[in-house]
Design a protein around this motif. Sequence first.
Motif, PDB file in Angstrom:
ATOM      1  N   ASP A 185       0.844  -1.167   0.087  1.00 61.82           N
ATOM      2  CA  ASP A 185       0.084   0.077  -0.035  1.00 61.82           C
ATOM      3  C   ASP A 185       0.891   1.185  -0.156  1.00 61.82           C
ATOM      4  O   ASP A 185       1.666   1.491   0.995  1.00 61.82           O
ATOM      5  CB  ASP A 185      -1.098  -0.043   1.230  1.00 61.82           C
TER       6      ASP A 185
ATOM      7  N   ASN B  14      -0.127   4.307  -0.150  1.00 58.97           N
ATOM      8  CA  ASN B  14      -0.417   5.347   0.587  1.00 58.97           C
ATOM      9  C   ASN B  14       0.017   5.274   2.219  1.00 58.97           C
ATOM     10  O   ASN B  14       0.035   6.326   2.750  1.00 58.97           O
ATOM     11  CB  ASN B  14      -2.076   5.312   0.725  1.00 58.97           C
ATOM     12  N   LYS B  15       0.801   4.305   2.359  1.00 60.92           N
ATOM     13  CA  LYS B  15       1.358   4.106   3.712  1.00 60.92           C
ATOM     14  C   LYS B  15       2.798   4.713   3.756  1.00 60.92           C
ATOM     15  O   LYS B  15       3.693   4.232   2.756  1.00 60.92           O
ATOM     16  CB  LYS B  15       1.294   2.869   4.355  1.00 60.92           C
ATOM     17  N   GLU B  16       3.116   5.684   4.671  1.00 61.50           N
ATOM     18  CA  GLU B  16       4.441   6.130   4.478  1.00 61.50           C
ATOM     19  C   GLU B  16       5.573   4.956   4.791  1.00 61.50           C
ATOM     20  O   GLU B  16       6.616   5.261   4.224  1.00 61.50           O
ATOM     21  CB  GLU B  16       4.533   7.033   5.737  1.00 61.50           C
TER      22      GLU B  16
ATOM     23  N   CYS C 181       6.575   3.431   1.570  1.00 61.53           N
ATOM     24  CA  CYS C 181       7.276   4.343   0.501  1.00 61.53           C
ATOM     25  C   CYS C 181       8.705   4.318   1.048  1.00 61.53           C
ATOM     26  O   CYS C 181       9.558   4.033   0.484  1.00 61.53           O
ATOM     27  CB  CYS C 181       6.737   5.566   0.537  1.00 61.53           C
TER      28      CYS C 181
ATOM     29  N   ILE D 143      -3.720   4.714  -9.407  1.00 61.77           N
ATOM     30  CA  ILE D 143      -3.189   4.364  -7.932  1.00 61.77           C
ATOM     31  C   ILE D 143      -2.224   5.676  -7.847  1.00 61.77           C
ATOM     32  O   ILE D 143      -0.975   5.504  -7.883  1.00 61.77           O
ATOM     33  CB  ILE D 143      -2.498   3.406  -7.367  1.00 61.77           C
TER      34      ILE D 143
ATOM     35  N   ALA E  88      -0.776   7.112  -5.383  1.00 62.23           N
ATOM     36  CA  ALA E  88       0.530   7.188  -4.636  1.00 62.23           C
ATOM     37  C   ALA E  88       1.656   6.317  -5.270  1.00 62.23           C
ATOM     38  O   ALA E  88       2.686   6.672  -4.941  1.00 62.23           O
ATOM     39  CB  ALA E  88      -0.109   6.639  -3.066  1.00 62.23           C
TER      40      ALA E  88
END
Length: 620
Positions: free
Chosen positions: A271, A273-275, A278, A313, A315
């Motif tokens: 995911d 969108n999770k810091e 990334c 997506i 992100a």
Amino acid sequence: MTTSQSQPNIHPKLYEIRGAQYSKQNKNTTFRVYAPNARCVLVILTSYGTEMSRLAMQKDDSDLWETVTDKILPGATYLYLVDDCNGKQMLRTDPVSFSVVYVPEVNQVHSIVHDHTVYQWSDQLWMQTRARTDPLRSPLSIYELQLKSWKNDVYHPLNYRQLAPELAIYCQQMGFTHVEIFGILDHAYKPARGYQVANYFAPYRDNGICDDLKFFVDHLHQNNIGIILDWILTHFQHYHQSDSFSISLHEFDGTNLYAGEASAWGTLYFDFNKEETCRFLFASALYFLDVMHMDGIRFDAVSTMIRRHSNDIPAAIAFLRNLNKTIHRCYPGVLCIAEETDGYRNLTKIMDFDLKWNIGWSCDARNLLRTPYNERSNHWQQKVLNILNVACKNEDKTILTLSHDDTDSGEHNSNSVLLSCVSHSSNDSEKFADLRNFFAWQTLAPSRGHMIHMGDELVQPMSWYQRFRQGRSSVDWSLVNTSSLHRKMQEYIADLNRLYQHHQQFWQNGEQDFRMIYEYGPNLIVAYHRGTYDNRRMAVIHNFSNYGYSSYDISLPSSDSDIRRIQNIVEIFNSDNPVYGGSGLFQNVEIEIINSFASGRSFRLTIPPLATLILEEYLS
């Protein structure tokens, strides 16, 4: 490239902060692990799977658990005992392990304390040259392989140090400029392709530790061979080995730090969108470029990373753009390559990739092989002309690939191997002639490079994966011990690669130097130019039919401003040469240039069946 050490969780090089950081100067080891929601974390020091001692860790303001000890030296093994937010205790490998080892006494994988200062690199000349070189204006001939099964079966794997000299010699003999290695990131099971990753920093344990892989990279660099890492960033292995032990990232502190929805591969999507997703994956990519000296990254399964359920997506797209821009800024000469199968338009520009795999070419070229000769004219436009005509107009720069997926039909059959594609041919001579033509089409057609998978250079009759699953080497090396057509095909590909490298007309401007000369669908013949250098221009002719011509006129386009400059033309390569298993009946000792008032200029030459000719034009 660096940010303040006081903010370790946004540091782009998390591998300098997390994991087991050994300090030779201080003679101690600092353990740091990110588990923001854990109740307690301990370092468990082990020996042959037996717990030797425990070290308590303290959580700091950035949610890193940390402890320092002078009792641990490089080579020691350890685990974390995590008491998660749900009160469940589980032994875990370190997510930022630089090396891991399988411990048969307890059937577990343990992390290893590593000292990165021990290995001394000797590839300085390669690295300096790479930084000054534009990889998009350089030859790119890639050999894709899985190191754990290339030479030996996976139950008797060779160490990276043993593989390095053998592979370097083989690539030099075969004319490959780069290797692309998959199955390098550590994963759970021996008989697996290696795409369900357990650790994003440690090399696959059965082939050795971190310094062994450094030796491998170093040795190939010293022999002028680049290394592209097949990197799996779309999904990860999420299941645990037991209720008390896991090598997965999943639920590390009892919460979902990384995971999105279930994937089609029995894994979980990351995911973006999770810091934490990334920063963790950003660091993994930089680690292999920065510390391990890789020359490129092939991004696996980009299609499902950036678009699912018919929706982009954002992100994930932003992550790729940011990472690729960082790589290009900080590591000049490194290639960023996308495996993207759904035709996402302008992907290289939007996300700053250098290249993408041309999946369309791979499908069409193999389908043309499967098509009986008397039916090929029906597919001429789609499978031949469209590939050529869109090459210069394509928004993305591409490489023509024949990958591990293309010849993998699973472990019970070999229906997708190249020999099966030409099963309609009446005899082996025709089959291998068609395949020689196929490889020349891949190497010479307008693109930015080409790639073949291990074993395909031998045209082995059993798929690599079927052999792999049967506990054999993925490559049938017995085929090269004879004077068979398989051995001759290997020699053919080596000569084709060397010719490609030697003549920069094929790669100095990529597809931009392509010009159509001639095409005639009923005869399945197409000819095109691939660039000019030092007043020498390359012309390529493919005959996709099983009918040869003792005399054939290739008319030159009147729009070609260089027609009148042609002084002489010489055949420099013929796939029908007897040394490659060809007939040798259609050799062009001399090519006649015909001048006609009515039809203009043309070449008169001999064209073999199922063959490729390369002609060199000498311009005034």
